[in-house]
Motif scaffolding. Structure first.
Motif, mmCIF file in Angstrom:
data_model
loop_
_atom_site.group_PDB
_atom_site.id
_atom_site.type_symbol
_atom_site.label_atom_id
_atom_site.label_comp_id
_atom_site.label_asym_id
_atom_site.label_seq_id
_atom_site.Cartn_x
_atom_site.Cartn_y
_atom_site.Cartn_z
ATOM 1 N N TYR A 509 0.874 -1.181 0.000
ATOM 2 C CA TYR A 509 0.000 0.000 0.000
ATOM 3 C C TYR A 509 0.905 1.222 0.000
ATOM 4 O O TYR A 509 1.753 1.380 0.894
ATOM 5 C CB TYR A 509 -0.887 0.017 1.245
ATOM 6 N N VAL A 511 1.507 5.467 -0.250
ATOM 7 C CA VAL A 511 1.058 6.860 -0.202
ATOM 8 C C VAL A 511 2.013 7.658 -1.089
ATOM 9 O O VAL A 511 3.237 7.654 -0.878
ATOM 10 C CB VAL A 511 1.079 7.409 1.232
ATOM 11 N N GLU A 540 -1.231 -0.994 -4.367
ATOM 12 C CA GLU A 540 -2.469 -0.221 -4.224
ATOM 13 C C GLU A 540 -2.114 1.130 -3.612
ATOM 14 O O GLU A 540 -1.396 1.200 -2.600
ATOM 15 C CB GLU A 540 -3.481 -0.956 -3.344
ATOM 16 N N ILE A 542 -3.011 4.552 -1.660
ATOM 17 C CA ILE A 542 -3.907 4.866 -0.550
ATOM 18 C C ILE A 542 -3.558 6.281 -0.065
ATOM 19 O O ILE A 542 -2.405 6.711 -0.142
ATOM 20 C CB ILE A 542 -3.740 3.809 0.575
ATOM 21 N N ASN A 543 -4.557 6.988 0.397
ATOM 22 C CA ASN A 543 -4.331 8.374 0.816
ATOM 23 C C ASN A 543 -3.584 8.468 2.142
ATOM 24 O O ASN A 543 -2.820 9.402 2.386
ATOM 25 C CB ASN A 543 -5.657 9.133 0.918
ATOM 26 N N LEU A 545 -2.014 5.808 5.521
ATOM 27 C CA LEU A 545 -1.825 4.492 6.120
ATOM 28 C C LEU A 545 -2.376 4.473 7.544
ATOM 29 O O LEU A 545 -2.243 5.471 8.271
ATOM 30 C CB LEU A 545 -0.337 4.129 6.161
ATOM 31 N N LEU A 558 -4.165 -3.076 7.650
ATOM 32 C CA LEU A 558 -4.059 -3.263 6.197
ATOM 33 C C LEU A 558 -4.584 -4.649 5.812
ATOM 34 O O LEU A 558 -5.271 -4.803 4.795
ATOM 35 C CB LEU A 558 -2.601 -3.112 5.742
ATOM 36 N N LEU A 561 -8.255 -4.517 5.739
ATOM 37 C CA LEU A 561 -8.745 -3.917 4.492
ATOM 38 C C LEU A 561 -8.909 -4.977 3.415
ATOM 39 O O LEU A 561 -9.892 -4.987 2.666
ATOM 40 C CB LEU A 561 -7.765 -2.844 3.996
#
Length: 567
Positions: A509, A511, A540, A542-543, A545, A558, A561
């Motif tokens: 993930y 940012v 992926e 993501i804005n 964490l 995570l 998710l």
């Protein structure tokens, strides 16, 4: 280091008795180091074939001579007892020769994955303080790109066909010029393996004084923290783990059986401690090791199985599963195969069923870690249980709660292991050693298990964040460090996601620091800095964490998710 005796009230003591197994083993008479073991093997098995690779073979007597020549060469360089020598090779004839030469010279072997990137190789060479490196020419360009080569002063470069006689000339031509598998490289003062082999007579070899407590191998692992560090495996750790294995393997191959011409299919890489220890077991018992250089070439592997008809096959779930569904492999006669040993990752019920149906043999599943040389538990030969088995001889296992207290029978707890195969600690990291060892000498594995009334253990969860990809450990910390070094990445979090083929795959993930960052860029960066199994297969963006109050990335959130997406 004294052997540890298992408390008489442990539930698996009766299981040993019921199966006719000896719960106590010892270092064999006359063995004060691996040198003694090697020399006993050479004397006992003489002209039997020890190693076969790509149709070329080496006898035990030849292995004795070649490894002494390498030992003499290393001693001539001024290397002394305890110095570290790295080996970065796939399964080729030169690996066992170099490995034994290093140990016979009184030096410490540092196993290196030949697929490592310059970044990964640099860390391991510098951390270990390796003074010499054996490397196959296919990967010499990797070492050339290492910025800080540390203490490495001597580089010995092997070609695939070095030990194959006239056939080797053709093999090298094909590898270099037809398949173009050798990128150009330039390492000043590098010495060829063939020159190192003949540079100094074996008669000049000086046998070092070694003890069972001396360090034989630095086996790099992330342990429970993800920072790659060397597990210090002593001569005794490795000698005794082979003896522990013998307790179970001799139920299939009796100690008095003549194993001349009977092969162990060595497809798992020898730099991996599971394959390393099983290969030493094979050489002690007098097997021939069939070295399979590329286990992913299933067609070539199938041809080797057809030609040599191995009787013993150690592998991981992914390899068993792939072969069980390979058309060519399915058409072979598997009546010779007597023992299939699964380790490195969980053997799935579907794989075990398909393998048994095809070959008529059960996969005997075991469990261990680099820190336990590696085997700590195993199932007695018989039916597939879906569990990791009972503790090895002289090995105690307790399941601990978060406060370090033993849990009740049937309750889940962290698996902690005590026994003569447990490492001496992490090299130059007493703080990390202290974190993983209890005060009374148990190694905390980070895996959560449940034990039944017969002493069989089943893994139910993983306490640490480690990801297991086809039997190889991937540590989120290491992957996160690499990904966040990208100029367009602000921060990232790494987790494992389930995969039916490899058990788990890596997902990151991310940012963004720069909105132009693409998935393709992240993957390309990972490819440049991480070996294949560590690279994220999923990216992926993501804005933000999920983090704790102190700013620690919450990987469990995570993972949640991921679970929520499937709900």
């Amino acid at each position: 280091m004294q052997n540890f005796s298992v408390p008489a009230d442990r539930p698996w003591v009766k299981t040993y008795a019921d199966n006719g197994l000896d719960i106590n083993v010892k270092v064999p008479d006359g063995v004060n180091s691996l040198l003694d073991s090697f020399e006993q093997n050479f004397a006992k098995h003489g002209n039997k074939v020890a190693l076969t690779c790509m149709g070329a073979s080496i006898t035990y007597r030849e292995l004795d001579t070649y490894s002494r020549q390498i030992a003499s060469y290393l001693q001539s360089l001024g290397l002394v007892k305890g110095d570290k020598v790295a080996v970065m090779m796939p399964n080729i004839l030169q690996y066992p020769i170099a490995m034994m030469g290093i140990i016979r010279a009184g030096l410490t072997l540092v196993n290196v994955n030949p697929l490592y990137t310059p970044h990964e190789l640099e860390h391991q060479l510098n951390d270990s303080g390796a003074k010499a490196l054996f490397i196959v020419e296919n990967f010499a360009h990797t070492f050339e790109k290492v910025k800080n080569k540390g203490q490495v002063k001597h580089v010995i470069v092997a070609s695939i066909g070095d030990m194959m006689g006239l056939k080797g000339i053709l093999v090298n031509l094909v590898v270099r010029h037809v398949k173009k598998m050798v990128p150009s490289w330039n390492i000043p003062n590098a010495v060829s393996f063939k020159d190192a082999l003949t540079a100094v007579s074996a008669s000049r070899y000086v046998r070092p004084e070694l003890s069972l407590d001396d360090i034989a191998v630095l086996q790099y692992t992330g342990g429970t923290t993800g920072v790659a560090k060397g597990a210090m495996l002593t001569h005794k750790n490795l000698v005794i783990n082979v003896e522990q294995c013998m307790t179970f393997v001799t139920k299939v191959f009796p100690a008095d059986e003549d194993l001349t011409g009977k092969y162990i299919a060595t497809a798992l890489p020898l730099y991996h401690i599971f394959s390393f220890t099983v290969s030493m077991l094979g050489l002690k018992m007098g097997f021939s090791l069939l070295l399979i250089t590329n286990a992913r070439d299933f067609d070539a592997l199938t041809k080797d199985f057809a030609k040599y008809r191995p009787v013993f096959f150690p592998a991981v779930n992914t390899l068993f599963n792939a072969l069980a569904h390979h058309e060519g492999f399915k058409n072979l006669d598997h009546t010779n195969l007597r023992l299939s040993l699964g380790g490195g990752m969980s053997v799935l019920p579907s794989t075990a069923e398909a393998w048994e149906k095809l070959t008529g043999t059960y996969i005997v599943e075991g469990y261990g870690l680099s820190e336990t040389s590696p085997v700590a538990t195993i199932n007695p030969p018989g039916s597939y249980t879906g569990k990791i088995g009972i503790p090895f001889p002289n090995t105690d296992i307790v399941l601990l709660d978060d406060d370090g207290k033993e849990v009740a029978m049937g309750e889940a707890g962290e698996i902690a292991i005590k026994g003569p195969q447990v490492m001496a600690g992490y090299y130059n990291r007493p703080d990390e050693t202290e974190k993983t060892m209890t005060k009374d000498g148990y190694f905390k594995t980070g895996d959560i298990g449940v034990m039944d009334e017969q002493g069989f253990v089943k893994i139910v969860d993983r306490k640490k964040d480690m990801i297991l990809v086809s039997g190889f450990n991937v540590y989120p910390n290491e992957v996160e460090e690499v990904i966040t070094a990208h100029a367009k990445v602000l921060e990232c979090g790494v987790i494992g996601v389930p995969d039916e083929h490899s058990g788990e795959l890596v997902k990151v993930y991310v940012v963004k620091k720069d909105d132009s960052l693409t998935e393709k860029e992240v993957i390309a960066w990972a490819k440049e800095n991480l070996t294949g199994y560590k690279r994220p297969k999923y990216v992926e963006f993501i804005n933000e964490l999920p983090k704790s109050n102190v700013g620690k990335i919450l990987r469990k959130d995570l993972r949640k998710l991921e679970e929520d997406k499937k709900a």
